[in-house]
Motif scaffolding. Structure first.
Motif, short mmCIF file in Angstrom:
data_model
loop_
_atom_site.label_atom_id
_atom_site.label_comp_id
_atom_site.label_asym_id
_atom_site.label_seq_id
_atom_site.Cartn_x
_atom_site.Cartn_y
_atom_site.Cartn_z
N VAL A 7 0.83 -1.20 0.00
CA VAL A 7 0.00 0.00 0.00
C VAL A 7 0.87 1.26 0.00
O VAL A 7 1.85 1.35 0.73
CB VAL A 7 -0.94 0.02 1.22
CG1 VAL A 7 -1.61 1.38 1.38
CG2 VAL A 7 -1.99 -1.07 1.10
N GLU A 8 0.49 2.20 -0.85
CA GLU A 8 1.08 3.53 -0.84
C GLU A 8 0.02 4.50 -0.34
O GLU A 8 -1.15 4.39 -0.73
CB GLU A 8 1.54 3.94 -2.25
CG GLU A 8 2.63 3.04 -2.82
CD GLU A 8 2.95 3.37 -4.27
OE1 GLU A 8 2.48 4.42 -4.75
OE2 GLU A 8 3.64 2.58 -4.92
N ALA A 9 0.43 5.41 0.50
CA ALA A 9 -0.56 6.32 1.09
C ALA A 9 0.10 7.62 1.53
O ALA A 9 1.33 7.73 1.58
CB ALA A 9 -1.25 5.65 2.28
N PHE A 10 -0.72 8.60 1.84
CA PHE A 10 -0.28 9.81 2.52
C PHE A 10 -0.73 9.69 3.97
O PHE A 10 -1.84 9.23 4.25
CB PHE A 10 -0.90 11.06 1.91
CG PHE A 10 -0.34 11.44 0.57
CD1 PHE A 10 1.02 11.64 0.40
CD2 PHE A 10 -1.17 11.62 -0.53
CE1 PHE A 10 1.54 11.99 -0.84
CE2 PHE A 10 -0.66 11.97 -1.76
CZ PHE A 10 0.70 12.16 -1.92
N SER A 11 0.13 10.13 4.87
CA SER A 11 -0.20 10.09 6.29
C SER A 11 -0.13 11.50 6.87
O SER A 11 0.77 12.28 6.55
CB SER A 11 0.79 9.19 7.04
OG SER A 11 0.62 9.31 8.44
N LEU A 12 -1.10 11.83 7.71
CA LEU A 12 -1.11 13.12 8.41
C LEU A 12 -1.19 12.84 9.91
O LEU A 12 -2.15 12.25 10.39
CB LEU A 12 -2.29 13.98 7.98
CG LEU A 12 -2.46 15.32 8.72
CD1 LEU A 12 -1.27 16.24 8.44
CD2 LEU A 12 -3.76 16.01 8.33
N GLY A 13 -0.16 13.25 10.63
CA GLY A 13 -0.10 13.00 12.06
C GLY A 13 -0.98 13.95 12.86
O GLY A 13 -1.26 15.08 12.44
N ALA A 14 -1.40 13.49 14.03
CA ALA A 14 -2.26 14.31 14.90
C ALA A 14 -1.56 15.60 15.32
O ALA A 14 -2.20 16.66 15.40
CB ALA A 14 -2.66 13.50 16.13
N ASP A 15 -0.26 15.54 15.60
CA ASP A 15 0.49 16.74 15.99
C ASP A 15 0.41 17.81 14.92
O ASP A 15 0.14 18.99 15.21
CB ASP A 15 1.96 16.39 16.24
CG ASP A 15 2.16 15.65 17.55
OD1 ASP A 15 1.23 15.63 18.36
OD2 ASP A 15 3.25 15.08 17.74
N ASP A 16 0.67 17.40 13.67
CA ASP A 16 0.67 18.35 12.56
C ASP A 16 -0.74 18.90 12.31
O ASP A 16 -0.91 20.09 12.02
CB ASP A 16 1.21 17.69 11.29
CG ASP A 16 2.68 17.36 11.40
OD1 ASP A 16 3.41 18.12 12.06
OD2 ASP A 16 3.11 16.33 10.84
N LEU A 17 -1.73 18.04 12.41
CA LEU A 17 -3.11 18.48 12.21
C LEU A 17 -3.49 19.53 13.25
O LEU A 17 -4.10 20.55 12.92
CB LEU A 17 -4.07 17.30 12.29
CG LEU A 17 -5.56 17.65 12.20
CD1 LEU A 17 -5.88 18.32 10.88
CD2 LEU A 17 -6.42 16.40 12.39
N LYS A 18 -3.12 19.29 14.49
CA LYS A 18 -3.47 20.24 15.55
C LYS A 18 -2.78 21.59 15.35
O LYS A 18 -3.38 22.65 15.58
CB LYS A 18 -3.13 19.67 16.92
CG LYS A 18 -3.66 20.53 18.06
CD LYS A 18 -3.57 19.83 19.40
CE LYS A 18 -4.24 20.66 20.49
NZ LYS A 18 -4.20 19.98 21.81
N SER A 19 -1.53 21.56 14.91
CA SER A 19 -0.80 22.82 14.68
C SER A 19 -1.47 23.64 13.57
O SER A 19 -1.57 24.87 13.67
CB SER A 19 0.66 22.55 14.33
OG SER A 19 0.78 21.93 13.06
N VAL A 20 -1.95 22.96 12.52
CA VAL A 20 -2.64 23.65 11.43
C VAL A 20 -3.99 24.18 11.93
O VAL A 20 -4.41 25.29 11.60
CB VAL A 20 -2.84 22.72 10.22
CG1 VAL A 20 -3.73 23.39 9.18
CG2 VAL A 20 -1.50 22.37 9.61
N ALA A 21 -4.68 23.37 12.74
CA ALA A 21 -5.99 23.77 13.26
C ALA A 21 -5.88 25.03 14.11
O ALA A 21 -6.74 25.93 14.04
CB ALA A 21 -6.59 22.64 14.08
N ILE A 22 -4.83 25.15 14.90
CA ILE A 22 -4.63 26.34 15.72
C ILE A 22 -4.29 27.54 14.86
O ILE A 22 -4.79 28.65 15.07
CB ILE A 22 -3.53 26.09 16.77
CG1 ILE A 22 -4.00 25.05 17.80
CG2 ILE A 22 -3.13 27.39 17.46
CD1 ILE A 22 -2.94 24.63 18.79
N LYS A 23 -3.46 27.32 13.84
CA LYS A 23 -3.06 28.41 12.96
C LYS A 23 -4.25 28.96 12.18
O LYS A 23 -4.36 30.17 11.94
CB LYS A 23 -1.97 27.93 12.00
CG LYS A 23 -1.41 29.02 11.11
CD LYS A 23 -0.25 28.48 10.28
CE LYS A 23 0.34 29.58 9.39
NZ LYS A 23 1.48 29.07 8.59
#
Length: 266
Positions: free
Chosen positions: A169-185
């Motif tokens: 499987v090939e995929a893109f992964s988005l970590g919770a840490d990175d998602l939260k930093s974008v959500a705050i920004k």
């Protein structure tokens, strides 16, 4: 060469790139092959000009994100910010992506291969088996809901299913840490119809800092555009022309306080 062209064309088709973009890429690859340069099909982006490579990466990632219902109403700037954090990952058939009853610290977007998700019945059996393929995702809705509430990491959602590759499987992964930093920004994308009283003081302070930083970036951009327009209005005759171009380049990088002073040699 024909075989290599076919392999490249298949790779591009598998990635779902539009026809006009495929034509441009094939022309570049053809030139590389005619120059007897080796082209690795699975690493095509590395041989493309950086501008093309960056555009294709963003195109693929934006197309992936827009399949998530909750992200379809978000502003493009925020989606582009998320794109910067998407990491390409590969999974073998004998591995696990996310285990049942584990906290979900990432969401995945499948770009190639097949993934099976299922619940276990405690006796080694599989219940409610489902298959995910190219274009599908897992964990996005749960983690976006978590991020939209600006919750703590100990409140990360629990996976209710086992997530396991059936093929490579090939995929893109988005970590919770990175998602939260974008959500705050980009917090205003997540706080519509919410009362400020729903957030504690520290979170409101985070929002305020983000808003101030946003305004500073906006003002810098306005000032930069104004400065460049002023530079273009200056005399560009003779030796000043080359120096002017150097100053414009430096202004674009925010390396000088005053372009007028720089032109005067001060």
């Amino acid at each position: 060469m024909k075989t290599k062209n076919l392999e490249v064309d298949l790779w591009l088709s598998r990635k779902g790139l539009p026809g006009n973009l495929k034509v441009v890429i094939m022309q570049i690859i053809q030139q590389k092959l005619e120059q007897n340069k080796d082209v690795q099909v699975e690493d095509i982006l590395s041989v493309l000009p950086s501008a093309h490579s960056k555009y294709i990466k963003r195109y693929l990632r934006l197309a992936t994100l827009k399949k998530v219902p909750m992200l379809q109403t978000m502003e493009v700037r925020m989606l582009k910010a998320i794109c910067e954090h998407l990491e390409p990952v590969d999974y073998r058939e004998d591995s696990y992506i996310i285990r049942e009853e584990e906290r979900m610290n990432q969401m995945i977007f499948i770009t190639h291969g097949t993934v099976q998700t299922y619940k276990t019945n405690g006796k080694g059996g599989k219940v409610g088996s489902k298959f995910l393929e190219k274009g599908d995702f897992y964990g996005a809705e749960e983690l976006l809901k978590w991020a939209s509430n600006f919750s703590a990491y100990q409140d990360l959602p629990i996976s209710k299913r086992m997530v396991k590759p059936v093929t490579k499987v090939e995929a893109f992964s988005l970590g919770a840490d990175d998602l939260k930093s974008v959500a705050i920004k980009y917090w205003w994308n997540f706080t519509k119809n919410k009362d400020p009283k729903d957030f504690d003081q520290s979170m409101l302070e985070e929002f305020a800092i983000s808003s101030i930083e946003k305004e500073i970036r906006r003002r810098r951009q306005v000032k930069k555009k104004h400065t460049i327009r002023s530079l273009h209005n200056l005399d560009t005759q003779g030796s000043a022309s080359q120096k002017l171009q150097e100053v414009i380049s430096r202004v674009m990088k925010d390396q000088i306080p005053s372009p007028v002073c720089a032109l005067d040699g001060r």
